[in-house]
Design a protein around this motif. Sequence first.
Motif, PDB file in Angstrom:
ATOM      1  N   SER A 250      13.247 -21.873 -44.430  1.00  0.00           N
ATOM      2  CA  SER A 250      12.787 -22.448 -43.160  1.00  0.00           C
ATOM      3  C   SER A 250      12.253 -21.369 -42.225  1.00  0.00           C
ATOM      4  O   SER A 250      11.568 -21.663 -41.261  1.00  0.00           O
ATOM      5  N   VAL A 251      12.573 -20.112 -42.512  1.00  0.00           N
ATOM      6  CA  VAL A 251      12.051 -19.026 -41.664  1.00  0.00           C
ATOM      7  C   VAL A 251      11.343 -17.995 -42.543  1.00  0.00           C
ATOM      8  O   VAL A 251      11.625 -17.877 -43.740  1.00  0.00           O
ATOM      9  N   LEU A 252      10.446 -17.254 -41.919  1.00  0.00           N
ATOM     10  CA  LEU A 252       9.738 -16.209 -42.665  1.00  0.00           C
ATOM     11  C   LEU A 252      10.666 -15.020 -42.879  1.00  0.00           C
ATOM     12  O   LEU A 252      11.590 -14.795 -42.090  1.00  0.00           O
ATOM     13  N   PRO A 253      10.411 -14.221 -43.927  1.00  0.00           N
ATOM     14  CA  PRO A 253      11.264 -13.042 -44.177  1.00  0.00           C
ATOM     15  C   PRO A 253      11.147 -12.019 -43.034  1.00  0.00           C
ATOM     16  O   PRO A 253      10.184 -12.077 -42.262  1.00  0.00           O
ATOM     17  N   ALA A 254      12.083 -11.099 -42.965  1.00  0.00           N
ATOM     18  CA  ALA A 254      12.034 -10.024 -41.962  1.00  0.00           C
ATOM     19  C   ALA A 254      10.697  -9.294 -42.069  1.00  0.00           C
ATOM     20  O   ALA A 254      10.118  -9.187 -43.165  1.00  0.00           O
ATOM     21  N   LEU A 255      10.187  -8.794 -40.943  1.00  0.00           N
ATOM     22  CA  LEU A 255       8.925  -8.048 -40.859  1.00  0.00           C
ATOM     23  C   LEU A 255       7.694  -8.920 -41.087  1.00  0.00           C
ATOM     24  O   LEU A 255       6.601  -8.428 -41.327  1.00  0.00           O
ATOM     25  N   HIS A 256       7.883 -10.236 -41.096  1.00  0.00           N
ATOM     26  CA  HIS A 256       6.764 -11.158 -41.246  1.00  0.00           C
ATOM     27  C   HIS A 256       6.779 -12.133 -40.076  1.00  0.00           C
ATOM     28  O   HIS A 256       7.846 -12.619 -39.699  1.00  0.00           O
ATOM     29  N   ASP A 257       5.622 -12.396 -39.507  1.00  0.00           N
ATOM     30  CA  ASP A 257       5.543 -13.482 -38.524  1.00  0.00           C
ATOM     31  C   ASP A 257       4.228 -14.226 -38.681  1.00  0.00           C
ATOM     32  O   ASP A 257       3.409 -13.886 -39.541  1.00  0.00           O
TER      33      ASP A 257
ATOM     34  N   TYR B  23     -13.560  -0.356 -63.908  1.00  0.00           N
ATOM     35  CA  TYR B  23     -12.375   0.222 -63.271  1.00  0.00           C
ATOM     36  C   TYR B  23     -11.956  -0.533 -62.013  1.00  0.00           C
ATOM     37  O   TYR B  23     -11.111  -0.081 -61.261  1.00  0.00           O
ATOM     38  N   ALA B  24     -12.596  -1.674 -61.802  1.00  0.00           N
ATOM     39  CA  ALA B  24     -12.268  -2.448 -60.601  1.00  0.00           C
ATOM     40  C   ALA B  24     -10.972  -3.246 -60.811  1.00  0.00           C
ATOM     41  O   ALA B  24     -10.920  -4.455 -60.672  1.00  0.00           O
ATOM     42  N   VAL B  25      -9.906  -2.541 -61.183  1.00  0.00           N
ATOM     43  CA  VAL B  25      -8.619  -3.210 -61.402  1.00  0.00           C
ATOM     44  C   VAL B  25      -8.030  -3.582 -60.038  1.00  0.00           C
ATOM     45  O   VAL B  25      -8.062  -2.785 -59.102  1.00  0.00           O
ATOM     46  N   PRO B  26      -7.517  -4.823 -59.896  1.00  0.00           N
ATOM     47  CA  PRO B  26      -6.963  -5.200 -58.598  1.00  0.00           C
ATOM     48  C   PRO B  26      -5.756  -4.320 -58.238  1.00  0.00           C
ATOM     49  O   PRO B  26      -4.878  -4.101 -59.078  1.00  0.00           O
ATOM     50  N   TYR B  27      -5.756  -3.822 -57.030  1.00  0.00           N
ATOM     51  CA  TYR B  27      -4.671  -2.958 -56.545  1.00  0.00           C
ATOM     52  C   TYR B  27      -3.917  -3.756 -55.476  1.00  0.00           C
ATOM     53  O   TYR B  27      -4.535  -4.237 -54.518  1.00  0.00           O
ATOM     54  N   VAL B  28      -2.635  -3.923 -55.674  1.00  0.00           N
ATOM     55  CA  VAL B  28      -1.871  -4.777 -54.754  1.00  0.00           C
ATOM     56  C   VAL B  28      -0.557  -4.123 -54.356  1.00  0.00           C
ATOM     57  O   VAL B  28       0.014  -3.330 -55.104  1.00  0.00           O
ATOM     58  N   TYR B  29      -0.109  -4.472 -53.171  1.00  0.00           N
ATOM     59  CA  TYR B  29       1.284  -4.215 -52.826  1.00  0.00           C
ATOM     60  C   TYR B  29       1.917  -5.573 -52.577  1.00  0.00           C
ATOM     61  O   TYR B  29       1.217  -6.561 -52.302  1.00  0.00           O
ATOM     62  N   VAL B  30       3.223  -5.625 -52.711  1.00  0.00           N
ATOM     63  CA  VAL B  30       3.893  -6.929 -52.676  1.00  0.00           C
ATOM     64  C   VAL B  30       4.920  -6.960 -51.558  1.00  0.00           C
ATOM     65  O   VAL B  30       5.732  -6.040 -51.421  1.00  0.00           O
ATOM     66  N   THR B  31       4.862  -8.004 -50.761  1.00  0.00           N
ATOM     67  CA  THR B  31       5.921  -8.230 -49.765  1.00  0.00           C
ATOM     68  C   THR B  31       6.613  -9.544 -50.159  1.00  0.00           C
ATOM     69  O   THR B  31       6.129 -10.236 -51.077  1.00  0.00           O
ATOM     70  N   PRO B  32       7.669  -9.928 -49.490  1.00  0.00           N
ATOM     71  CA  PRO B  32       8.380 -11.143 -49.926  1.00  0.00           C
ATOM     72  C   PRO B  32       7.541 -12.418 -49.900  1.00  0.00           C
ATOM     73  O   PRO B  32       7.953 -13.430 -50.471  1.00  0.00           O
ATOM     74  N   VAL B  33       6.355 -12.387 -49.271  1.00  0.00           N
ATOM     75  CA  VAL B  33       5.545 -13.612 -49.281  1.00  0.00           C
ATOM     76  C   VAL B  33       4.502 -13.611 -50.398  1.00  0.00           C
ATOM     77  O   VAL B  33       3.829 -14.603 -50.629  1.00  0.00           O
ATOM     78  N   GLY B  34       4.344 -12.505 -51.092  1.00  0.00           N
ATOM     79  CA  GLY B  34       3.408 -12.472 -52.215  1.00  0.00           C
ATOM     80  C   GLY B  34       2.612 -11.180 -52.268  1.00  0.00           C
ATOM     81  O   GLY B  34       2.936 -10.196 -51.602  1.00  0.00           O
TER      82      GLY B  34
ATOM     83  N   PHE C 292       4.545   1.507 -41.327  1.00  0.00           N
ATOM     84  CA  PHE C 292       4.331   0.247 -42.048  1.00  0.00           C
ATOM     85  C   PHE C 292       2.837  -0.080 -42.068  1.00  0.00           C
ATOM     86  O   PHE C 292       2.105   0.295 -41.154  1.00  0.00           O
ATOM     87  N   ILE C 293       2.422  -0.806 -43.115  1.00  0.00           N
ATOM     88  CA  ILE C 293       1.046  -1.313 -43.154  1.00  0.00           C
ATOM     89  C   ILE C 293       1.101  -2.756 -42.666  1.00  0.00           C
ATOM     90  O   ILE C 293       1.873  -3.574 -43.192  1.00  0.00           O
ATOM     91  N   ARG C 294       0.312  -3.004 -41.653  1.00  0.00           N
ATOM     92  CA  ARG C 294       0.332  -4.329 -41.042  1.00  0.00           C
ATOM     93  C   ARG C 294      -0.946  -5.037 -41.453  1.00  0.00           C
ATOM     94  O   ARG C 294      -2.034  -4.472 -41.362  1.00  0.00           O
ATOM     95  N   THR C 295      -0.809  -6.277 -41.919  1.00  0.00           N
ATOM     96  CA  THR C 295      -2.011  -7.023 -42.281  1.00  0.00           C
ATOM     97  C   THR C 295      -1.788  -8.510 -42.125  1.00  0.00           C
ATOM     98  O   THR C 295      -0.656  -8.999 -42.210  1.00  0.00           O
ATOM     99  N   ARG C 296      -2.908  -9.211 -41.894  1.00  0.00           N
ATOM    100  CA  ARG C 296      -2.816 -10.672 -41.940  1.00  0.00           C
ATOM    101  C   ARG C 296      -2.918 -11.059 -43.407  1.00  0.00           C
ATOM    102  O   ARG C 296      -3.936 -10.778 -44.049  1.00  0.00           O
ATOM    103  N   SER C 297      -1.872 -11.661 -43.935  1.00  0.00           N
ATOM    104  CA  SER C 297      -1.858 -11.963 -45.364  1.00  0.00           C
ATOM    105  C   SER C 297      -2.744 -13.174 -45.637  1.00  0.00           C
ATOM    106  O   SER C 297      -3.099 -13.909 -44.718  1.00  0.00           O
TER     107      SER C 297
END
Length: 361
Positions: free
Chosen positions: A333-340, A283-294, A314-319
């Motif tokens: 050339s720039v990161l999407p909104a809500l990403h830095d 049952y160890a199926v990968p669980y993911v959420y997706v932002t514009p960077v992957g 919001f959930i904040r994480t180092r991707s």
Amino acid sequence: MLNEVNEQFRDSTTRYIKNLMTQSEAIRKQFEPSFYEALEFGRPQPFEEGKDNSGIYGLERIYEDRAVLTPYFGCASYCRYCFKKTRTLAGTAKLMSEENMEQAIDYIRRDPRINTALITGGDPMAQPKRVFKLLEELTAIPHITKIRIGTRHILFQPERITEELAERIASYNHVDYQNPLNSKNISVGVSINHIDELQPEVIAAIHRFTKRGVSVRGQMVLLKGINDTVTDLKNLLDHLLIIGVTPYYLFHCMDVIGTYHMRTSVQKGLDLLAQLTEFSGTYAVPYVYVTPVGKHRVSPGHTLDYEMIDGKRFIRTRSPYKASRFKAFSGKSVLPALHDEDEKGFIVSRYLDGNDTPIRY
Ligand code: SF4
């Protein structure tokens, strides 16, 4: 409000799905337009797959080794939670032209770092001739070793997945015993969200692939009031494994327009998976959420880090993704909104969480 929804997004399903909708709440809620979709919520394009970042319409790339081809944006039925709904359900996206397809193939042929091609949609299997053409061209490229076809057509029109069609797809599979890296693996990724979708006709259609050595992978979207209980998920995963479908991803429902009522919290998925681990490692199926960077993977035991922005959680994480790589492959050339970018060059992302308040459909 429902009129507003119907003006913006098409409501179309196959006869097969219409019939299942009368028998299953879980299926009805996935395809029936809801007035909740008119609530002011969500982004038009939470993930830009299919957008023309490569400069070639229908070809997308955000990972070094993978190219995504979207030959067709239509589907035989329209899922209300579709993250591409402003193109698929809204019917605004055009087909890839012959010229676009040739340019895309040429782009892939010229970059040996790309070893995986994902043919997606819309639903590419709604137009199998286009899929055959792409398979023909892609399998002729030596560095392409893995080709995935993303589809729900197996569920929408299982009778269209004929023995001949499965045979044709399987004919592109090739295992080279001497030089395994010269092999070609064709797999089918099917989105199945609830056990009620695994009708005998659907299982038979899946089997037409698996008995020919085409691997079938199951993707699920966690949907509030549809499959967000341990019983629902365990039942679905059990069935997928038994019929030879490898559970591939459990996706958190993206924050696309009109999905307020379908999104649980991310934590809810973690809690469900934690309960599933009691049964066995399968049952160890990968669980993911997706932002514009992957994709961002979260596993039971993971502590989510929250950030409030304009009163929203919001959930904040180092991707796991470096900003330099994202820019190089996405053509932006720039990161999407809500990403830095953090001091080590990794992308810090923020993802809008859902909530677990029950919804009455
Ligand atoms: S089949 Fe896939 S692309 Fe089509 S509406 Fe459903 S989720 Fe979207």
